[in-house]
Design an enzyme around this catalytic site. Structure first.
Site, PDB file in Angstrom:
ATOM      1  N   ASP A  91       0.867  -1.177   0.000  1.00 49.17           N
ATOM      2  CA  ASP A  91       0.000   0.000   0.000  1.00 49.17           C
ATOM      3  C   ASP A  91       0.902   1.223   0.000  1.00 49.17           C
ATOM      4  O   ASP A  91       1.996   1.199   0.579  1.00 49.17           O
ATOM      5  CB  ASP A  91      -0.897   0.021   1.239  1.00 49.17           C
ATOM      6  CG  ASP A  91      -2.024  -1.001   1.170  1.00 49.17           C
ATOM      7  OD1 ASP A  91      -2.424  -1.369   0.050  1.00 49.17           O
ATOM      8  OD2 ASP A  91      -2.511  -1.417   2.234  1.00 49.17           O
ATOM      9  N   ASP A 126      -6.942  -1.344  -4.617  1.00 47.56           N
ATOM     10  CA  ASP A 126      -7.990  -0.993  -3.657  1.00 47.56           C
ATOM     11  C   ASP A 126      -8.953   0.035  -4.253  1.00 47.56           C
ATOM     12  O   ASP A 126     -10.173  -0.064  -4.076  1.00 47.56           O
ATOM     13  CB  ASP A 126      -7.389  -0.417  -2.370  1.00 47.56           C
ATOM     14  CG  ASP A 126      -6.515  -1.401  -1.618  1.00 47.56           C
ATOM     15  OD1 ASP A 126      -6.704  -2.617  -1.789  1.00 47.56           O
ATOM     16  OD2 ASP A 126      -5.640  -0.940  -0.859  1.00 47.56           O
TER      17      ASP A 126
END
EC number: 3.4.23.36
Length: 158
Positions: free
Chosen positions: A112, A128
């Protein structure tokens, strides 16, 4: 149908490119400010799902993701042929699911990196975003489809 698989592939490629660039250029937990007080890139390893729930449950994620990918492909092939909006939503969900699955398979965590500085929100990635937008499109599509059916039934009753 091919165009929707290409959309999924583009999502996966962009997702994997941004993750590669993150791994190559930002140290773990390091931050690069992009737009002051708005957007930065912070390398974070997520061993769970959204908001790091179910951390470390990789076997669970492998099983669920394979099932989800199978179901999405089934619906793209059966229902997506009849409805472009539905197929588009599925293609975004598929691309996002595959993007994060690749990380889990090869790294045992998801990379991330996108951090919104103006709000307290978990760090996320392109996969995401694709999953979230795809789910929002799917919900909107389902509401619209339900409304359209309701309206047709009403007209048929007259």
């Amino acid at each position: 149908m091919l165009i929707y698989y290409i959309i999924s592939l583009v999502v996966v490629l962009i997702d994997q490119l941004t993750k590669y660039l993150t791994l190559e250029n930002i140290p773990l937990h390091g931050t690069v400010e992009a737009i002051p007080s708005i957007l930065s890139f912070t390398y974070f390893r997520n061993t769970g799902a959204a908001w790091s729930i179910l951390e470390g449950q990789m076997v669970f994620f492998y099983i669920v993701t394979v099932i989800v990918i199978g179901v999405i492909i089934y619906y793209m092939q059966t229902q997506g042929k009849n409805d472009k909006a539905f197929a588009f939503a599925l293609s975004l969900i598929l691309g996002g699911a595959i993007g994060n699955f690749i990380d889990r398979l090869f790294l045992n965590y998801v990379v991330d990196m996108i951090r919104l500085e103006f709000i307290d929100f978990p760090i996320f990635n392109v996969a995401d975003m694709s999953l979230s937008v795809g789910v929002i499109f799917m919900i909107l599509y389902l509401f619209y489809d339900e409304w359209k059916e309701h309206k047709q039934k009403k007209v048929g009753m007259k």
